[in-house]
Design an enzyme around this catalytic site. Structure first.
Site, PDB file in Angstrom:
ATOM      1  N   LYS A 219     -72.017 -18.244  -1.452  1.00  0.00           N
ATOM      2  CA  LYS A 219     -70.841 -17.459  -1.173  1.00  0.00           C
ATOM      3  C   LYS A 219     -69.611 -18.131  -2.073  1.00  0.00           C
ATOM      4  O   LYS A 219     -69.700 -19.362  -1.739  1.00  0.00           O
ATOM      5  CB  LYS A 219     -70.627 -17.209   0.372  1.00  0.00           C
ATOM      6  CG  LYS A 219     -69.265 -16.393   0.327  1.00  0.00           C
ATOM      7  CD  LYS A 219     -68.738 -16.403   1.708  1.00  0.00           C
ATOM      8  CE  LYS A 219     -67.154 -15.759   1.809  1.00  0.00           C
ATOM      9  NZ  LYS A 219     -66.833 -15.816   3.319  1.00  0.00           N
ATOM     10  N   GLU A 268     -55.362 -15.776  10.728  1.00  0.00           N
ATOM     11  CA  GLU A 268     -56.563 -16.717  10.966  1.00  0.00           C
ATOM     12  C   GLU A 268     -56.134 -18.041  11.163  1.00  0.00           C
ATOM     13  O   GLU A 268     -55.534 -18.834  10.378  1.00  0.00           O
ATOM     14  CB  GLU A 268     -57.311 -16.807   9.445  1.00  0.00           C
ATOM     15  CG  GLU A 268     -58.594 -17.631   9.658  1.00  0.00           C
ATOM     16  CD  GLU A 268     -59.390 -17.532   8.270  1.00  0.00           C
ATOM     17  OE1 GLU A 268     -60.525 -18.305   8.235  1.00  0.00           O
ATOM     18  OE2 GLU A 268     -59.320 -16.721   7.478  1.00  0.00           O
ATOM     19  N   GLU A 312     -71.372 -12.225   5.319  1.00  0.00           N
ATOM     20  CA  GLU A 312     -70.249 -13.197   5.037  1.00  0.00           C
ATOM     21  C   GLU A 312     -69.732 -13.810   6.253  1.00  0.00           C
ATOM     22  O   GLU A 312     -69.523 -14.821   6.358  1.00  0.00           O
ATOM     23  CB  GLU A 312     -69.200 -12.305   4.266  1.00  0.00           C
ATOM     24  CG  GLU A 312     -67.898 -12.994   3.875  1.00  0.00           C
ATOM     25  CD  GLU A 312     -67.017 -11.982   3.257  1.00  0.00           C
ATOM     26  OE1 GLU A 312     -65.978 -12.414   3.121  1.00  0.00           O
ATOM     27  OE2 GLU A 312     -67.263 -10.970   2.757  1.00  0.00           O
ATOM     28  N   GLU A 447     -60.344  -4.194  -1.923  1.00  0.00           N
ATOM     29  CA  GLU A 447     -60.058  -4.884  -0.667  1.00  0.00           C
ATOM     30  C   GLU A 447     -58.678  -6.003  -0.915  1.00  0.00           C
ATOM     31  O   GLU A 447     -57.903  -5.837   0.019  1.00  0.00           O
ATOM     32  CB  GLU A 447     -61.338  -5.767  -0.444  1.00  0.00           C
ATOM     33  CG  GLU A 447     -61.226  -6.613   0.947  1.00  0.00           C
ATOM     34  CD  GLU A 447     -62.358  -7.441   1.337  1.00  0.00           C
ATOM     35  OE1 GLU A 447     -62.284  -8.388   1.559  1.00  0.00           O
ATOM     36  OE2 GLU A 447     -63.348  -6.727   1.098  1.00  0.00           O
TER      37      GLU A 447
END
Length: 466
Positions: A219, A268, A312, A447
């Site tokens: 990823k 986050e 993910e 996105e």
């Protein structure tokens, strides 16, 4: 606000001045006092005249803990590529031995540093970020702490062997007049926009997807930037006020660096440490919010069952737990992700908690965790190399750790996403997305547009949908 000193505080100052002269080294003196309630944003705005370019703000979700810093009694900067975390920690620990304070033991009061790091110190800087070092932390001259409906003011001073006692006492008796500054959250600031190297970014996503399919990497996260030029000068006080109002489930941060202000609303958390307990947030996989409650629930269920996003998210959870396992014990986390919803987007969310082992510290955890697969990719080293190769921008402090640390190694760092760099009439906004084998460049582009909305709205420009 703070006008008189008691005898104990005067003794602290005299003690510090004597120690500074005897050792020929500076001593930090810190005074903490509980005061009547003050609106943190008014405190921030009132400090603009005296401390422009030297302010910071930090606020947790639901606004139950806020820090406002004004001025800079001490600045740590570091431009090393590999030792920046440990060097900042070593310098702070060294000075911790030279602290005189009436510290109240209230978290977030007394001498603490606020600052952050760049995403990748090995990448050559561009002009946008040229004034930001690879690491910078500030001990504020004056700080407001709002915690559990209580308000505290901390005043710090670096006392040198050459200071005069009367000057030091006057420093701690200084008063900041806090006044009401009206916030215009409805005003639209018109802008023109430039999407920075979008075609190159789309090709980069396609290339990364092919590399993942060929099993060269699992990823990688690729970010892009948008430059905005507004008709009126950007008022950072208003921007921060809007972020506070519009993003109640996010951390709000802002750090002035001269004429530039790095501001954001991130959901986050990277790491929080209070005594021996540490906690982190796994946040990866996202989808837009619905226009109705029913549509929002359907989209949330879709996200919870979407293979691409679950892959993910699993990568992020695995890496964070493995990193914490090396330096913590009793790692606790749910078996399946939940949803974390912000105004514009909803994420897959898994909290992780543990207890730090002896010999580890807050900044050593920051070093170990950055960048998580949610912001870099997996495996870490290959992902960073792939970002350097493919990403048509310089991240600077975007997607990097920003936060605070006190003199007892308590503190909290977040990942600086949903952010922008403001200067005069100009703003540079940043957004990224995780690329895996199932990624589609056009979908990833859409996105990033959703992820740009929090800052765009806070800048007063969301009316100009683009």
């Amino acid at each position: 606000m703070i006008t008189t000193l008691d005898d104990t505080m005067k003794e602290h100052i005299e003690q510090a001045l004597e120690e500074a002269k005897q050792t020929n080294q500076s001593v930090i003196v810190s005074r903490v006092k509980e005061v009547d309630a003050i609106n943190p944003l008014h405190f921030y705005a009132s400090g603009e005249k005296l401390f422009f370019g030297e302010r910071f703000i930090w606020s947790t979700p639901e606004r139950d803990f806020t820090l406002i810093g004004l001025g800079k009694e001490l600045v740590f900067e570091n431009n090393k590529t590999s030792e920046r975390f440990s060097d900042i920690e070593s310098e702070w620990k060294r000075l911790n031995k030279k602290i005189v304070s009436n510290h109240t033991q209230q978290l977030g009061t007394g001498p603490l540093l606020f600052g952050g790091f760049s995403f990748d110190p090995s990448k050559e800087k561009n002009t946008l970020w040229q004034n930001f070092p690879e690491a910078k932390f500030v001990l504020p001259t004056m700080m407001l702490t709002r915690l559990n409906h209580k308000t505290f003011i901390t005043v710090n001073r670096m006392i040198t062997p050459y200071d005069q006692l009367d000057d030091c006492i006057k420093h701690f008796e200084q008063t900041l007049e806090v006044s009401f500054h009206p916030i215009d959250c409805e005003k639209v600031n018109e802008f023109s926009e430039i999407e920075y190297q979008t075609s190159q970014w789309l090709k980069a996503v396609e290339k990364a997807t092919n590399d993942i399919k060929e099993e060269k990497i699992d990823k990688v996260v690729l970010a892009r930037e948008v430059h905005l030029k507004f008709t009126e000068e950007i008022n950072s006080n208003n921007v921060i006020s809007r972020l506070q109002k519009e993003q109640p489930t996010s951390f709000i941060f802002g750090l002035e660096n001269g004429n530039q202000n790095f501001v954001g609303a991130t959901p986050e958390r990277l790491i929080k440490k209070v005594d021996q307990e540490v906690s982190s947030t796994c946040l990866a996989g996202s989808i837009k919010r619905g226009k109705t409650k029913k549509q929002d629930l359907v989209l949330g269920e879709q996200l919870l069952n979407d293979r691409k996003n679950l892959i993910e998210h699993t990568i992020v959870v695995k890496m964070i737990k493995e990193a914490l396992n090396e330096c913590c014990y009793e790692i606790i986390s749910p078996k399946a992700p939940a949803l974390l919803k912000t105004k514009n987007i909803q994420h897959l969310y898994t909290p992780v908690k543990g207890y730090i082992k002896k010999g580890n510290s807050l900044l050593s955890l920051v070093d170990k965790l950055h960048p998580t697969p949610a912001l870099g990719g997996f495996p870490k080293k290959k992902a960073i190399e792939k970002i350097r190769e493919l990403e048509p921008m310089h991240r600077g402090w975007y997607a990097a750790p920003i936060g605070w640390i006190d003199h007892e190694d308590n503190g909290e760092f977040v990942v600086a996403i949903r952010s922008g760099l403001l200067e005069g009439h100009n703003a540079a906004l940043f957004a990224g997305c995780g690329v895996v084998a199932e990624s589609d460049p056009k979908s990833e582009y859409l996105e990033t547009k959703i992820k740009l909305k929090p800052m765009l709205s806070a800048l007063g420009g969301l009316e100009n949908e683009w």
